[in-house]
Enzyme design. Structure first.
Site, PDB file in Angstrom:
ATOM      1  N   ILE B 209      41.943  99.679 -88.565  1.00 41.73           N
ATOM      2  CA  ILE B 209      42.787  99.387 -87.398  1.00 41.73           C
ATOM      3  C   ILE B 209      42.320  98.149 -86.641  1.00 41.73           C
ATOM      4  O   ILE B 209      43.117  97.408 -86.080  1.00 41.73           O
ATOM      5  CB  ILE B 209      42.899 100.642 -86.479  1.00 41.73           C
ATOM      6  CG1 ILE B 209      44.088 100.486 -85.542  1.00 41.73           C
ATOM      7  CG2 ILE B 209      41.612 100.923 -85.734  1.00 41.73           C
ATOM      8  CD1 ILE B 209      45.412 100.638 -86.242  1.00 41.73           C
ATOM      9  N   CYS B 210      40.996  97.902 -86.641  1.00 41.38           N
ATOM     10  CA  CYS B 210      40.519  96.722 -85.888  1.00 41.38           C
ATOM     11  C   CYS B 210      40.954  95.429 -86.573  1.00 41.38           C
ATOM     12  O   CYS B 210      41.201  94.416 -85.918  1.00 41.38           O
ATOM     13  CB  CYS B 210      39.011  96.762 -85.702  1.00 41.38           C
ATOM     14  SG  CYS B 210      38.103  96.944 -87.225  1.00 41.38           S
ATOM     15  N   THR B 211      41.061  95.471 -87.901  1.00 40.82           N
ATOM     16  CA  THR B 211      41.554  94.300 -88.614  1.00 40.82           C
ATOM     17  C   THR B 211      43.014  94.064 -88.250  1.00 40.82           C
ATOM     18  O   THR B 211      43.424  92.938 -87.959  1.00 40.82           O
ATOM     19  CB  THR B 211      41.437  94.487 -90.136  1.00 40.82           C
ATOM     20  OG1 THR B 211      40.100  94.841 -90.457  1.00 40.82           O
ATOM     21  CG2 THR B 211      41.844  93.236 -90.873  1.00 40.82           C
TER      22      THR B 211
END
Lengths: 525, 428
Positions: B209-211
């Protein structure tokens, strides 16, 4: 999106627009509208080949309607070629379908030129002598021939073509990162990162390619420009990667990636030996107007490697995903892509010169094709098939190998032997063993004689064919069961798609499928 | 001119119709299954056996054709989908004029028109709509499904039925993906079942999700951002429909905007569709191979005329022709067909939530929202709402305070069609 692209969406994801274009130009010829033949065609018509032609001199029999989806009861007595063609055409309105109401054997004997108009020939239910003659015709014309047959629960196929070249083999992975021989722009980029001054968030987003390069450059400085060359040195190198890792990082994914890929740093980038052989092949020596595109580009690449490439293939240009901030990743990607394009342009210029030398315009070979060649240059493949003549002629047959393979009792080669014996039986008795129930018992002995004679001819003494196998072969009675025909039609059609699109790798050269045990093997015969 | 022969059942056979099939039913041989008796009886068994085909898509169309032509006359087919234009490159019983109609119905129509004497009874709906009575009428079930969930459901249902009635109702399961495929024979309680091999499924591609949120690099990241982050923001409560071209267009535009912002190239309509719908490439040839392999097994199993697959065949066709055939082992602790409970060692100081997290992580179980209870009490139940609220505080309690060392826990889950038994021991 237009209707055609929508319809073909699921297959375009496998072979893309240029593969589809190749399919749509293909003219496929099927000899004899057998069940396995029409099933093979079905799987070629649905994805949209250009056209198909069914050549068959027989009328439709009751048993044909029983095992063939593309025949109905009211076809009985009519031309089998005409009837299957009508029902096959109905599968896809974009595909043209034709039929020729003649015995393929007559055409082989009397009108060999007939076959020259097709891109590929599928031969089913042809007697051995006619098959060999047809194989000669196709071989001389460089037209791929696929021999297909099912027999009871067995399936057999053989691909025959002098040479098949593949640019897009679709390897699992395409890695050409050049850690050991970084090009100037790449090195510059790696050096541009200030490892000291970066904050920990940015540090944990430095792409692993940069990390490996920096460690490698540091190593080379301390070791006289050499790469880590033995186990101790390689371990030390790996430790130097970890040593660079800071303790205050939120996560160390990029360093984990670098550590896992460390071996790529000391692996020498070079032309793989099968590719080296290919580039040095005689076909790329003298370029003539008849030289296929593949070999013209190969020659251009050969010359590139020897000159501007400095011993290396054109850069592939693809970069895998990796933990990184967007800007660094995009910059890295652009670097590799730019260098790849530069290399490709140099190859392009060489191709143009070669084309000029044979009086052909520069666009005789598209830039797309050259780009693909360069991108996949380390995974190209050339298959040179053995001819059917070589297989069937005693002193070039691979009888020694057959004898060896037969010693493995589980090997499918036994079914190849049995099929050859069955054909010998047909030559002698003008019928197939066990065709009628009453013949089964006596035919077991007769087929055994054929098997024994065949093994003797091949001088195979160290292996035999069991009585059980011979009995089952007679039991099969040359039946063509629809499930086996459908299965094999799938296998064969897939090989043909690979041959037509020149993508992915077709088998070399014989496949035997045993649908009782659901096993198969490929043999080079 | 044709010779139509009317049989007792008024089935329109003709001379030679079954020549190839009967060859194996009129003679025995060393490779026939023990007890095989050639003759009229086995032909009758073939022609009167009721077979169920689940799925009328890429595999289903092929299955119906193959089964009909090899002699099955009473075939039922279930499919909950309608025909889409992208099906037409391989689902050959459908034409462009059929787009929008239920697959099961159109497939049945086509087969019955083309193959005389075959009855194909379609059901346009879910497999879960049917009960034990329905499934018990079939000699054999062949699955041409495209979802793990559906396969698990039918596997668990049939396994349970077979255990209760002490019978063996074979399940033949096929699956394809591009140039790859597999076919397998499941003999309930005797061989490995579908649940036994869950960990063999290819892990779906997921992006962190951070990507997606912060450091996109690939066009796929931009598309995921559009579908997973932006869509719910711009259209709260509205369900994203991957089959709606309007939705895909919106996603494409949104993804392109993000891609441009980050200098990422490669976002296309095709890629967008592919990511959102998790599209798997599909062609006629692979489906033909796997479906025919399954139908062939059905023919051999029902007639015993030849040995059948033991019990799993993998097929790979992109590099040459490659098959790998092996016998998949039954798992002792399989929640569906196994006889023992799954054993798990945990830290008694850990919270119940952590035990649930461990279960969610296990590739060979694949749970979605598990509920846990012991023989005496509910530990954490996902539903009904009242019970969930009541048991929610347990998630924060220590495992050692909730259960005793070696206690048996029963796990239920929307993804798991039956109960799973778990023996939990405490790590020292």
């Amino acid at each position: 999106m237009d209707k055609k692209t929508q319809k073909y969406d699921r297959q375009l994801r496998l072979w893309h627009a240029h593969g589809q274009a190749a399919l749509e130009q293909a003219k496929v010829c099927l000899l004899n509208g057998s069940a396995v033949g029409t099933e093979t065609l079905k799987n070629l018509i649905l994805p949209g080949i250009g056209s198909f032609t069914v050549v068959d001199g027989k009328p439709v029999a009751g048993s044909d309607v029983g095992n063939n989806f593309f025949l109905t009861v009211d076809c009985i007595g009519q031309s089998r070629a005409k009837c299957v063609t009508e029902m096959l055409r109905e599968l896809n309105e974009e595909v043209a379908g034709y039929h020729v109401e003649e015995d393929p054997v007559d055409l082989v004997e009397n009108k060999p030129d007939f076959f020259l108009q097709y891109s590929i020939i599928i031969a089913t239910q042809l007697p051995e002598s006619a098959l060999l003659k047809l194989a000669d015709i196709c071989w001389d014309a460089n037209i791929p021939l696929v021999v297909v047959r099912t027999y009871g629960f067995l399936a057999y196929a053989r691909i025959v073509v002098p040479e098949h070249t593949i640019i897009e083999t679709h390897p699992e992975q395409l890695l050409d990162l050049r850690f050991d021989v970084p090009f100037p722009a790449l090195l510059e980029f790696a050096q541009s990162f200030d490892f000291e001054k970066t904050d920990s968030m940015a540090f944990s987003h430095i792409p692993y390619v940069v990390i490996l390069l920096r460690c490698l450059e540091a190593w080379k400085k301390r070791h006289d420009g050499k790469l880590p060359s033995n186990r101790d040195e390689r371990n030390q190198y790996k430790q130097s990667i970890r040593a660079m890792q800071r303790n205050d990082l939120p996560d160390a994914e990029n360093f984990d990636e670098a550590y896992a890929a460390a071996h790529r740093a000391w692996t020498e980038t070079k032309v793989p030996s099968p590719i080296r052989q290919m580039l040095d092949d005689a076909k790329a020596d003298a370029i003539t107007p008849k030289t296929p595109n593949f070999w013209i580009i190969a020659r251009a690449v050969r010359d590139f490697v020897a000159n501007e490439g400095r011993g290396l293939l054109p850069l592939a240009g693809a970069v895998p995903d990796m933990k990184s901030d967007t800007e660094s990743y995009v910059k890295l990607q652009t670097l590799y892509r730019t260098k790849a394009r530069e290399d490709c342009n140099l190859v392009r210029n060489r191709v143009t010169s070669l084309l000029a030398s044979i009086d052909k315009p520069a666009d005789a070979i598209t830039t797309d094709e050259i780009e693909r060649f360069c991108k996949f240059s380390s995974h190209l493949k050339v298959i040179r098939y053995r001819s059917l003549r070589e297989e069937y002629t005693l002193n070039t047959a691979r009888s020694h190998n057959i004898g060896q393979w037969l010693q493995d009792l589980d090997s499918e080669i036994i079914y190849y032997v049995l099929l050859r014996a069955v054909d010998a039986f047909y030559e002698t008795h003008k019928r197939y063993p066990g065709f009628h129930n009453e013949e089964v018992e006596t035919d077991i002995g007769l087929l055994k004689k054929c098997v024994t004679a065949l093994l003797a001819e091949w001088q195979i003494t160290s292996a035999t064919v069991s009585d059980d196998h011979i009995h089952e072969m007679v039991r099969a009675g040359a039946s063509e069961i629809h499930t086996v025909a459908a299965l094999h039609g799938g296998v064969v059609s897939q090989e043909i798609i690979k041959l037509i699109t020149s993508q992915y790798v077709p088998m070399d050269n014989t496949v035997v499928f045993n649908t009782i045990k659901s096993t198969s093997s490929v043999f080079v015969l | 001119m044709c010779d139509a022969m009317q049989t007792d059942n008024d089935v329109p056979d003709w001379e030679g119709r079954w020549r190839d099939v009967y060859t194996y039913l009129e003679r025995s041989g060393p490779f026939a299954i023990d007890g095989f008796e050639p003759g009229d009886e086995v032909k009758e068994v073939l022609h009167t056996s009721k077979i169920l085909v689940i799925g009328a898509g890429g595999l289903g169309c092929e299955l119906l054709k193959d089964l009909a032509l090899v002699g099955f006359r009473d075939i039922h087919v279930i499919d909950m989908d309608t025909i889409d234009i992208s099906n037409l490159n391989r689902q050959f019983l459908f034409r462009s004029s059929d787009v929008g109609r239920p697959k099961a119905e159109v497939a049945a129509e086509f087969i019955m028109k083309r193959v005389p004497g075959v009855t194909v009874t379609p059901y346009y709906g879910k497999i879960q709509d049917k009960d034990d009575d329905y499934y018990s009428q079939f000699a054999l079930i062949i699955c041409g499904l495209d979802s793990v969930e559906a396969r698990r459901w039918i596997n668990a249902t049939i396994l349970r039925m077979c255990e209760e009635n002490e019978e063996i109702k074979p399940i033949i399961d096929g699956g394809t993906e591009g140039f790859k495929g597999q076919s397998r024979v499941i003999l309930p309680t005797h061989t490995a079942c579908y649940e036994c091999s869950l960990d063999m499924q290819t892990k779906p591609t997921t992006f962190p999700i951070c990507t997606i949120a912060n450091t996109p690099r690939l066009p796929e990241h931009c598309i995921e951002w559009a579908s997973v982050i932006q869509w719910p923001k711009i259209f709260p409560g509205k369900k994203l429909d991957g089959d709606d071209p309007e939705h895909i267009k919106w996603l494409l535009d949104t993804a392109l905007g993000r891609a441009n912002q980050f200098n990422i190239s490669g976002v296309t309509y095709t890629l967008t569709q592919g990511v959102v719908k998790n599209i798997i490439p599909a062609i006629a040839s692979t489906n033909a191979i796997i479906a025919a392999a399954c139908a062939n097994e059905a023919f051999k199993i029902v007639t015993s005329c030849a040995g059948y697959l033991q019990n799993y065949m993998m097929y790979v066709g992109d590099q040459g022709v490659y098959t790998y055939t092996f016998s998949l082992e039954k798992k002792e602790e399989c929640p569906v067909c196994g006889s023992t409970a799954l054993k798990l060692e945990v830290n008694p100081e850990a919270k119940l939530q952590e035990l649930i997290d461990i279960l969610l992580d296990r590739r060979e179980i694949q749970l979605k929202r598990p509920s846990l209870r012991t023989s005496s009490t509910s530990l954490y139940m996902q539903a009904p709402k009242m019970l969930e609220e009541q048991t929610r505080p347990n998630l924060e309690k220590k495992i050692g305070d909730l259960i005793s060392d070696g206690e048996m826990i029963t796990v239920t889950d929307v993804a798991l069609p039956i109960n799973m038994r778990l023996t939990v021991t405490f790590a020292k």
